[in-house]
Design an enzyme around this catalytic site. Sequence first.
Site, mmCIF file in Angstrom:
data_model
loop_
_atom_site.group_PDB
_atom_site.id
_atom_site.type_symbol
_atom_site.label_atom_id
_atom_site.label_comp_id
_atom_site.label_asym_id
_atom_site.label_seq_id
_atom_site.Cartn_x
_atom_site.Cartn_y
_atom_site.Cartn_z
ATOM 1 N N ASP A 1 0.743 -1.271 0.143
ATOM 2 C CA ASP A 1 0.178 -0.049 -0.048
ATOM 3 C C ASP A 1 0.756 1.201 -0.143
ATOM 4 O OD1 ASP A 1 0.996 -0.174 2.725
ATOM 5 O OD2 ASP A 1 -1.014 -0.164 3.457
ATOM 6 N N ASP B 1 0.312 -10.827 6.404
ATOM 7 C CA ASP B 1 -0.174 -10.098 5.325
ATOM 8 C C ASP B 1 1.451 -9.741 4.465
ATOM 9 O OD1 ASP B 1 -1.794 -9.144 3.268
ATOM 10 O OD2 ASP B 1 -2.150 -7.265 4.513
#
Length: 245
Positions: free
Chosen positions: A30, A142
Site C-alpha cells: 500500500d 499479510d
Amino acid sequence: MQLALTILAFGGFASAQGAQGAGKTTRYWDCCKPSCAWPGKSTASTPVLTCDRNDNPLNDRGSTRSGCDSGGSAFMCSNQSPWAVNETVAYGWAAVNIAGSNEASWCCSCYELTFTSGPVSGKKMIVQATNTGGDLGNNHFDIAMPGGGVGIFNACTQQYGAPPNGWGERYGGVGSKSACESFPDKLKAGCNWRFDWFMGADNPDVRFRQVACPAAITAKSQCVRQRDVIDQTPTGPSTVPTWTP
Ligand SMILES: *[C@@H]1O[C@H](CO)[C@@H](O)[C@H](O)[C@H]1NC(C)=O
C-alpha cells in the site's frame, strides 16, 4: 531419569520463547509507512526505515507522518520488497497478527513461514514483521509484495501515480507478470518475484515459527530488536536473554 526430565523442561521452555503454529497469508503493497516505523513500538533500536516520496531513506527516527495520512510524507521503502535467496527460500516483510500476542512482541521479529498449500507448498520464506493490520485475523501474515493490492489504505497513488485503487484489484492487486512491466522501476523486481519464486500463489497457508532475523533483512529495514535471539540450542533458562529498557 534426571536427563529425561531436563530435556522435557527445555522443550517446554523453548516453545514458550517463540511463537509458532499454523497460519494464513494474504498479500499487499500500500506504499504506506508501516506501523513498526513509529518510535517506541518494540524493544528495537530504531523503528523500521521509511522513505520519502522519491524512495530516499528518511533518517527521521520515525517522526514523519505516513503518506497515508493527510499531509504525510513517509512511505514504505521499495527495498522492503521480497526476494529469492534461492529456489526454496525467500526473504521479505509482512504485516503480522499473532494470536495471544501484541505489536510490542512482533514488531521487527522474524518468522519462518513454510507454505503448506498451493504451488509453493514446501518452500520457506523468512519475513520480518514491519506492520500490523487492524483487519488481520489471528496468526495472519499479510506479505508485502509490490502489486499485491493496496487494501484499505493507499499511498501508491501519491508516491508513484498509481491508479486510484492501486495497480490491479484493490484487494489482490495485479493478475499476471506482464502487468509488472509497466510498474515503477524500483517495484518491478518485487512484482516479478510474485510470479517467479512465489509462482503466483494465492494466499497460501503456512506453518510458522519465530526465528532470529537474518542480517540481510535487518540491513534493509534497519530495525533490530534488542537480543534478537531465539534460543535454538537451549542450554538452560539462564541463557535466554531478557532485555530491560
Ligand atoms: C537456500 O538458502 C538457505 C538460506 O541461506 C539455505 O539454508 C539453504 O541451504 C539454501 N538451499 C539451497 C538448495 O541452496
